[in-house]
Design an enzyme around this catalytic site. Sequence first.
Site, PDB file in Angstrom:
ATOM      1  N   ASN A   1       0.815  -1.214   0.000  1.00 42.92           N
ATOM      2  CA  ASN A   1       0.000   0.000   0.000  1.00 42.92           C
ATOM      3  C   ASN A   1       0.853   1.271   0.000  1.00 42.92           C
ATOM      4  OD1 ASN A   1      -2.469   1.714   0.654  1.00 42.92           O
ATOM      5  ND2 ASN A   1      -1.287   2.025   2.545  1.00 42.92           N
TER       6      ASN A   1
ATOM      7  N   ASP B   1       1.806   7.039   0.236  1.00 36.98           N
ATOM      8  CA  ASP B   1       0.763   6.186  -0.337  1.00 36.98           C
ATOM      9  C   ASP B   1       0.987   5.947  -1.827  1.00 36.98           C
ATOM     10  OD1 ASP B   1      -1.714   4.906   0.609  1.00 36.98           O
ATOM     11  OD2 ASP B   1      -2.636   6.066  -1.010  1.00 36.98           O
TER      12      ASP B   1
ATOM     13  N   ASP C   1      -1.053  -6.622   3.505  1.00 35.03           N
ATOM     14  CA  ASP C   1      -1.096  -5.656   4.597  1.00 35.03           C
ATOM     15  C   ASP C   1      -1.910  -4.420   4.183  1.00 35.03           C
ATOM     16  OD1 ASP C   1       0.035  -4.512   7.154  1.00 35.03           O
ATOM     17  OD2 ASP C   1       0.874  -3.068   5.731  1.00 35.03           O
TER      18      ASP C   1
ATOM     19  N   GLU D   1      -5.806  -7.881   4.680  1.00 34.36           N
ATOM     20  CA  GLU D   1      -6.017  -7.288   6.003  1.00 34.36           C
ATOM     21  C   GLU D   1      -7.037  -6.162   5.888  1.00 34.36           C
ATOM     22  OE1 GLU D   1      -3.972  -4.849   9.672  1.00 34.36           O
ATOM     23  OE2 GLU D   1      -3.264  -4.564   7.640  1.00 34.36           O
TER      24      GLU D   1
END
Length: 511
Positions: free
Chosen positions: A115, A182, A212, A248
């Site tokens: 991410n 990000d 994740d 997740e």
Amino acid sequence: MKYFLLLSVIGLCWAQYSPNTQQGRTSIVHLFEWRWADIAKECERYLAPHGFGGVQISPPNENIVINSPYRPWWERYQPISYKICTRSGNEDEFRDMVTRCNNVGVRIYVDAVINHMCGEGAGSGTGSTCGSYFNAQNREFPAVPYSGWDFNDGKCKSGSGGIENYRDAAQAKDCRLVGLLDLALGKDYVRSKIADYMNHLIDIGVAGFRLDASKHMWPGDIKAIVDKLHNLNISWFPEGSRPFIYQEVIDLGGDEFTTSEYFGTGRVTEFKYGTKLGTVIRKWNGEKMAYLKNWGKGWGFIPSDRALVFIDNHDNQRGHGAGGASILTFWDARLYKMAVGFMLAHPYGFPRVMSSYHWPRYFENGKDVNDWIGPPNNNGIIKEVTINEDTTCGNGWVCEHRWRQIRNMVIFRNVVDGQPFTNWWDNGSNQVAFGRGNRGFIVFNNDDWSMSSTLQTGLPAGTYCDVISGDKVHGNCTGIEISVSDDGNAQFSISNSAEDPFIAIHAESRL
Ligand SMILES: *[C@@H]1O[C@H](CO)[C@@H](O)[C@H](O)[C@H]1NC(C)=O
Ligand SMILES: *[C@@H]1O[C@H](CO)[C@@H](O)[C@H](O)[C@H]1NC(C)=O
Ligand SMILES: *[C@@H]1O[C@H](CO)[C@@H](O)[C@H](O)[C@H]1NC(C)=O
């Protein structure tokens, strides 16, 4: 022909939801922060002989080195490049681990941090686990390479550039999560770089990935990346096998997006599972084990075949992430063993067992001020996992997966695999029992008084060894023996002050 078609349809549907474990192995263990060399040994000496299906490993790619606080565990969630080069080991050691574990039928699942990169305030230099240069301010990661174009700075609409409202989908996915840079996963270039990294690991022989921070990525972007992934290495997996994907996504309700949006790309971590089971076993909020009769969808959980379940994870065992104070961990060993036992006996979801290291937990105003502390180490170098004479671990490693009660329930789950949930019994309070067809039966007494009841086990007549209080060794039992009569009934007496107030018997613990 028909048979062949049927098989390929099943294959397609199952795809990334199948953990790719060897037949009859039904759970995995997270060896948090272990070195690759120790995991390779653990696969051979312990996990394979005791029926563990696989290992979730800590992120294997190069991360920033943080010295203040000193080498926290969370530095591994701040990538610098996709080189296989961390405190756990280099690429040669990684390959050796994957090969040796696969050779004994134990799979490796990579914690993939895709991410984001490191924090915006990380500065610049070569202070990373492999010495690659980076400049966080300029968004430069030449070892990938990524540059300013590859981040979501322009797309994020919050005032600060960080996530201010976690319930807002666009902010949660396009803005910086606690300051982490990000990645622009909407760009094909970025998707390709991530897929190249994951394909490198797949070719080496990994069986799947924990994604994740999936909640902070758009489901469509995850799909675009997953679609680029290779099939698994045919040295160990059937041709056409897809990597197992579990995402997740922390969803305890109340967000403007839901877990189900992620079902297209794989399973999802069901955070309600450990949160609720912790509440029940602690007997908080008026909860009772009797209410577990319809555990699973009846509790508002996601469908069983989309769920990855766990009692605690590396975040919420130290108060990070979701779940709060109800989460049970090794710190509450007696209740924890019951919770893990319940999880492994119950058919809902695909389970992950946690294996931790000790840290000097210290609460100030209800918060553990040592929640950042990294693994046991000498001057930053992760310590070896040593094994004591009594098979427990040394050097600060907790090794919950080696606790007799937990290890034996991993075996229990394998023995009852495919069997239905049967013969539920409860006393309206915290004494409950259930079976798995004619292969296994488990009884809990979490009341404050002793229990003594005759229950229908569903098992064939015989004398069985309780695998919680002991082991079946050379045909003898080192713990409590349970005698099942011809009609399947057995008498169970469990003192509320027993070291472990639960009993489990199964087809292979019959004497
Ligand atoms: C699969 O693994 C074997 C054994 O390590 C290796 O020789 C082979 O190159 C791998 N396959 C791919 C496609 O990388
Ligand atoms: C179960 O709990 C009830 C109270 O709900 C109690 O009266 C009963 O004795 C308990 N049953 C057993 C078998 O201990
Ligand atoms: C099992 O227990 C029986 C009876 O106590 C004993 O005679 C026998 O030697 C034991 N077997 C083993 C393999 O320990």
